[in-house]
Write a protein that holds these residues in place. Structure first.
Motif, PDB file in Angstrom:
ATOM      1  N   VAL A 346     -55.975  51.139 132.318  1.00 16.38           N
ATOM      2  CA  VAL A 346     -55.787  51.116 130.869  1.00 16.38           C
ATOM      3  C   VAL A 346     -54.304  51.277 130.525  1.00 16.38           C
ATOM      4  O   VAL A 346     -53.793  50.618 129.611  1.00 16.38           O
ATOM      5  N   ARG A 347     -53.609  52.143 131.239  1.00 10.58           N
ATOM      6  CA  ARG A 347     -52.163  52.301 131.005  1.00 10.58           C
ATOM      7  C   ARG A 347     -51.445  50.958 131.089  1.00 10.58           C
ATOM      8  O   ARG A 347     -50.576  50.640 130.271  1.00 10.58           O
ATOM      9  N   ARG A 348     -51.784  50.190 132.115  1.00 14.65           N
ATOM     10  CA  ARG A 348     -51.109  48.907 132.319  1.00 14.65           C
ATOM     11  C   ARG A 348     -51.400  47.945 131.172  1.00 14.65           C
ATOM     12  O   ARG A 348     -50.507  47.226 130.706  1.00 14.65           O
ATOM     13  N   VAL A 349     -52.636  47.930 130.712  1.00 18.81           N
ATOM     14  CA  VAL A 349     -52.994  47.060 129.595  1.00 18.81           C
ATOM     15  C   VAL A 349     -52.281  47.500 128.323  1.00 18.81           C
ATOM     16  O   VAL A 349     -51.727  46.671 127.584  1.00 18.81           O
ATOM     17  N   LEU A 350     -52.254  48.799 128.055  1.00 18.77           N
ATOM     18  CA  LEU A 350     -51.619  49.295 126.834  1.00 18.77           C
ATOM     19  C   LEU A 350     -50.110  49.089 126.868  1.00 18.77           C
ATOM     20  O   LEU A 350     -49.495  48.796 125.836  1.00 18.77           O
ATOM     21  N   ARG A 351     -49.514  49.250 128.033  1.00 17.18           N
ATOM     22  CA  ARG A 351     -48.072  48.969 128.136  1.00 17.18           C
ATOM     23  C   ARG A 351     -47.792  47.519 127.763  1.00 17.18           C
ATOM     24  O   ARG A 351     -46.823  47.216 127.057  1.00 17.18           O
ATOM     25  N   GLN A 352     -48.642  46.612 128.246  1.00 16.96           N
ATOM     26  CA  GLN A 352     -48.427  45.204 127.935  1.00 16.96           C
ATOM     27  C   GLN A 352     -48.654  44.932 126.453  1.00 16.96           C
ATOM     28  O   GLN A 352     -47.913  44.155 125.829  1.00 16.96           O
ATOM     29  N   LYS A 353     -49.636  45.560 125.867  1.00 17.02           N
ATOM     30  CA  LYS A 353     -49.849  45.380 124.429  1.00 17.02           C
ATOM     31  C   LYS A 353     -48.667  45.920 123.626  1.00 17.02           C
ATOM     32  O   LYS A 353     -48.286  45.329 122.597  1.00 17.02           O
ATOM     33  N   ALA A 354     -48.073  47.007 124.092  1.00 16.61           N
ATOM     34  CA  ALA A 354     -46.883  47.528 123.415  1.00 16.61           C
ATOM     35  C   ALA A 354     -45.734  46.529 123.506  1.00 16.61           C
ATOM     36  O   ALA A 354     -45.022  46.280 122.524  1.00 16.61           O
ATOM     37  N   GLU A 355     -45.547  45.929 124.696  1.00 20.87           N
ATOM     38  CA  GLU A 355     -44.486  44.932 124.867  1.00 20.87           C
ATOM     39  C   GLU A 355     -44.684  43.742 123.938  1.00 20.87           C
ATOM     40  O   GLU A 355     -43.711  43.162 123.442  1.00 20.87           O
ATOM     41  N   LEU A 356     -45.929  43.372 123.699  1.00 22.12           N
ATOM     42  CA  LEU A 356     -46.228  42.203 122.878  1.00 22.12           C
ATOM     43  C   LEU A 356     -46.245  42.510 121.383  1.00 22.12           C
ATOM     44  O   LEU A 356     -46.457  41.614 120.565  1.00 22.12           O
ATOM     45  N   GLY A 357     -46.036  43.765 121.026  1.00 22.02           N
ATOM     46  CA  GLY A 357     -46.027  44.149 119.611  1.00 22.02           C
ATOM     47  C   GLY A 357     -47.397  44.394 119.032  1.00 22.02           C
ATOM     48  O   GLY A 357     -47.536  44.610 117.815  1.00 22.02           O
ATOM     49  N   LEU A 358     -48.428  44.400 119.853  1.00 26.41           N
ATOM     50  CA  LEU A 358     -49.790  44.546 119.344  1.00 26.41           C
ATOM     51  C   LEU A 358     -50.122  45.971 118.924  1.00 26.41           C
ATOM     52  O   LEU A 358     -51.107  46.185 118.205  1.00 26.41           O
ATOM     53  N   LEU A 359     -49.346  46.939 119.367  1.00 27.42           N
ATOM     54  CA  LEU A 359     -49.589  48.328 118.971  1.00 27.42           C
ATOM     55  C   LEU A 359     -48.764  48.748 117.760  1.00 27.42           C
ATOM     56  O   LEU A 359     -48.942  49.854 117.246  1.00 27.42           O
ATOM     57  N   ASP A 360     -47.869  47.894 117.311  1.00 27.57           N
ATOM     58  CA  ASP A 360     -46.992  48.262 116.205  1.00 27.57           C
ATOM     59  C   ASP A 360     -47.795  48.467 114.920  1.00 27.57           C
ATOM     60  O   ASP A 360     -48.736  47.713 114.621  1.00 27.57           O
ATOM     61  N   ALA A 361     -47.385  49.475 114.167  1.00 29.98           N
ATOM     62  CA  ALA A 361     -48.097  49.801 112.930  1.00 29.98           C
ATOM     63  C   ALA A 361     -48.102  48.635 111.952  1.00 29.98           C
ATOM     64  O   ALA A 361     -49.052  48.467 111.176  1.00 29.98           O
ATOM     65  N   ASP A 362     -47.053  47.807 111.981  1.00 31.24           N
ATOM     66  CA  ASP A 362     -46.968  46.702 111.022  1.00 31.24           C
ATOM     67  C   ASP A 362     -47.458  45.378 111.603  1.00 31.24           C
ATOM     68  O   ASP A 362     -47.260  44.317 111.005  1.00 31.24           O
TER      69      ASP A 362
END
Length: 768
Positions: A346-362
């Motif tokens: 899960v860490r690896r998936v979430l890191r990638q989502k962060a890189e792609l901007g998918l976790l950004d509040a906006d």
């Protein structure tokens, strides 16, 4: 207040840890799963055993606790780009608004011959990229593909294929970059750089050994020693990760020496992560985790299969969640599967989502606006045409019939590939991959067949067409008309080859393996009949694999090879035939002499070749690796070595002059080969070590300099360590593996040196 994990100013790893800490077990496992909306309504197979597993698909149930990946929102059925973009945004909005944490999914698509979507540019197939020997152009192509994908909300592309060809009978040869690991590595790495530069996660596949299956049968076991695996199969992946920056890897379906890649922690964790330092995600090939139970039979239940894959190092199950959902949750709740393994993935998936901007509040999935979406713009078509032109290989021009004279009165164009635009496309192009299941739709892009393109190219010539036969069946009823056309013409062009498809619906492509390398159907008989007319015949092969041409080599006036050249392939081929385009492609695979001469590859030790009469069979090809003629001529002169000897950790510069001695401009692919005549283990008789594509005007000369480091001469030694050993090395420069123009020797001095992951992986080239 914005949650820490949603704050883009926080470090990526901290964001991932913050979000992970908030998740329940069900929410964690959801991030390791995927959903394929609508696949259950698709007729026919666009993935292996789709009919068996599609019933499990269902977006609403799959996204209850969130979702890791959205599978092929554009590549499942024909959808207008704007409509598909809105549909994908709606899926993402459902995840954001309908789940507790509101985390969007990574949307992935196929992108081997371009973005596999309706109305998107169809570029040449991968084997054609390799034939161009132009890594800069491949990088530009991949960037163009990535911009289209990013424009509509896609984040990850399932390309490139880095499997090194070991047997041409394998159906997926068209998807590969040829039979030489260095060419595969350099071309594949260029593709990765281009795709990643557009913000798309590149996915290396199929890790590893898939292309070396027994009998070239899809999914068949691989019988390969560890040394060959290390020296031939692994280097392209290592290079694309280290030098290309690929952020994802897809496992192979096959087992190597009895161990399925999807359940191999030595491959997916110890090698990939501990030794190579890979930090991205490993995604499963479609249903490969379930295959651990159904095909490999090393798991009793879906949960057991999921546990084996998770432990080995697969982070995300594609294309939908069968084994990483509730079956794995039960094992995790009972303690059979440590939750730490779940957290690791899960860490690896979430890191990638962060890189792609998918976790950004906006983050908003609705940011595409109302502007028209053109997935086949003129700039992309221009790249596609340039690559198609550079990839076409002139194999032979025995009678000098090519280029066709502008005043050629009559041309007979014969063969099943002459008037079929789809004959120009690879298996993973949208027209051949998806549209056969949706009758009534056109291809969505403008494509001229060879007949249309040649008629436009030579407007004063009378071009008469006869199909003669189909690609696949054994009906010879059209032979008489075709022979009549040829007999009455000044020149006959025989356009034969493949029709790409899936799982036996074509002659080339996934699941379209062959027993031998004869031209499919009765096309070989058609060519024989045309040659018997006495009219000069240009044999044009449009295919996804090399076919045996030894029977025609000395009878055809000229022979041309085009590996599925894409939507601009018709004009590109016509341009080569007319002379508007000077051919410059080189073979990334050999062309066999006889249909049964497999398995074979130029990359063999002495006993793999024509070994001094120890066998009555001669594996010499009709045309060798690296071969390709031009309409001009090139002279190689003044070989220079910067030193006669260098230590086993040193470097030597190898240079020569290349001069255009012909009467028209042209491009030459200068190839550097090396050999180790006396080594601790049998080594290849010759091996590509560097290459440079150079354009030369008439009379122009340029000096090509290769900076060869001793690391590039390393191989896996007797104790399975990669070594550089002292001794004499042969260096050779030429126009193909069998057309060596200049050669010399370099003495490596000093001790045997062990090298590892940080060794030099490529040979820099300088052109003066």
């Amino acid at each position: 207040m914005t949650a820490r994990w949603a704050d883009p100013s926080c470090p990526r790893d901290e964001r991932a840890e913050s979000l992970l800490a908030e998740m329940t077990l069900e929410e964690k496992l959801a991030q390791l799963g995927s959903a394929w909306p609508g696949v259950e309504r698709v007729g026919g197979d666009v993935a292996p055993m789709q009919d068996l597993f599609a019933r499990h698909a269902g977006f609403a149930s799959a996204c209850k606790h969130g979702l890791g990946h959205l599978t092929r929102p554009f590549g499942t059925r024909p959808v207008e780009p704007a409509d598909g973009t809105r549909r994908l945004a709606a899926f993402q909005r459902e995840l954001i608004d309908g789940t507790r944490l509101g985390v969007p999914a990574i949307a992935h698509e196929e992108c081997l011959t371009g973005f596999t979507a309706y109305r998107a540019t169809v570029f040449p197939t991968a084997l054609a990229w390799a034939a161009a020997f132009d890594t800069g152009l491949v990088e530009r192509m991949a960037h163009a593909i990535g911009t289209s994908m990013r424009r509509v909300g896609v984040h990850q592309g399932l390309s490139p294929v880095l499997d090194v060809v070991r047997d041409y009978r394998w159906g997926r040869v068209e998807e590969t970059l040829g039979e030489d690991p260095y060419l595969v590595a350099m071309t594949g790495t260029a593709y990765v750089r281009g795709l990643e530069s557009a913000g798309i996660v590149a996915t290396l596949k199929h890790f590893a050994g898939y292309s070396a299956s027994r009998g070239a049968r899809n999914h068949a076991p691989v019988s390969m020693g560890r040394r060959e695996f290390a020296d031939v199969i692994l280097p392209p992946f290592e290079t694309a990760l280290r030098d290309g920056g690929a952020r994802s890897v897809m496992n192979s379906y096959a087992d190597v020496d009895g161990v399925p890649a999807g359940a191999d922690p030595l491959l997916l964790t110890r090698l990939l992560r501990d030794e190579w330092g890979f930090q991205g995600t490993v995604v499963s090939d479609y249903w490969s985790i379930a295959f651990l139970r159904t095909m490999h039979r090393i798991a009793a239940t879906d949960g057991d299969a999921g546990a084996r894959a998770l432990e080995a190092g697969i982070d995300v199950e594609l294309p939908n969640t069968l084994c990483y959902g509730e079956p794995l949750a039960g094992l995790a709740r009972s303690g059979v599967v440590p939750e730490e393994l779940v957290d690791r993935a899960v860490r690896r998936v979430l890191r990638q989502k962060a890189e792609l901007g998918l976790l950004d509040a906006d983050f908003s999935p609705d940011g595409t606006g109302e502007e028209p979406i053109d997935l086949d713009p003129p700039a992309h078509r221009a790249v596609s045409r340039e690559l198609a032109e550079k990839s076409i290989v002139l194999l032979g021009n025995r009678d000098g019939v090519l280029p066709l004279a502008p005043d050629t009165p009559s041309i007979a164009l014969v063969g099943p590939c002459a008037d079929d635009p789809n004959a120009l496309f690879g298996c993973y192009s949208f027209p051949n991959h998806v549209l056969p299941h949706h009758p009534g739709h056109d291809n969505g892009i403008g494509t001229r067949s060879l007949l249309e393109a040649l008629t436009a190219e030579l407007p004063t010539a009378a071009v008469a067409y006869e199909r003669g036969c189909t690609v696949t069946d054994f009906d010879r009823g059209g032979f008489e008309a075709a022979v009549g056309r040829a007999r009455s013409a000044d020149v006959c062009i025989a356009a034969v080859g493949d029709r790409a498809g899936l799982f036996g619906r074509g002659t080339s492509g996934e699941g379209c393996d062959v027993e031998d390398l004869a031209l499919p159907g009765v096309q070989g008989e058609l060519v024989d009949a045309l040659l018997a007319t006495g009219t000069p015949v240009v044999l044009l092969v449009v295919s996804g694999r090399p076919y045996a041409l030894g029977a025609f080599k000395d009878r055809a006036a000229a022979v041309v090879q085009a590996f599925f050249p894409g939507e601009e392939g018709g004009p590109a081929v016509a341009g080569v035939l007319s002379g508007r385009v000077a051919p410059s492609g080189k073979l990334p695979v050999q062309i066999p002499r006889t249909p049964g001469g497999q398995p074979g590859t130029y990359l063999h030790p002495p006993l793999g070749g024509n070994s001094q009469g120890v066998s009555n069979l001669d594996p010499t090809p009709a045309y060798p690796f690296g071969h390709g003629l031009s309409y001009t001529a090139f002279a190689y002169e003044e070989l220079r070595l910067s030193a006669a000897e260098t230590p086993t950790d040193g470097q030597v510069e190898i240079s020569c002059l290349v001069r255009n001695t012909g009467e028209r401009p042209g491009a030459e692919v200068v190839q550097l080969y090396t050999a180790d005549p006396v080594a601790r283990l049998p080594r290849p008789v010759t091996q590509l070590t560097g290459f440079a594509r150079v354009d030369l005007a008439v009379g122009e000369q340029r000096r090509i300099t290769f900076r060869l480091h001793a690391d590039r001469l390393s191989y896996t030694g007797p104790d399975m360590l990669r070594i550089v050993e002292p001794g004499e090395i042969t260096v050779a420069v030429g126009s193909s593996s069998a057309d060596i123009r200049l050669s010399g020797t370099v003495l490596l001095t000093g001790p045997v040196r062990t090298v590892g992951h940080e060794r030099r992986l490529h040979t820099p080239v300088h052109i003066d």
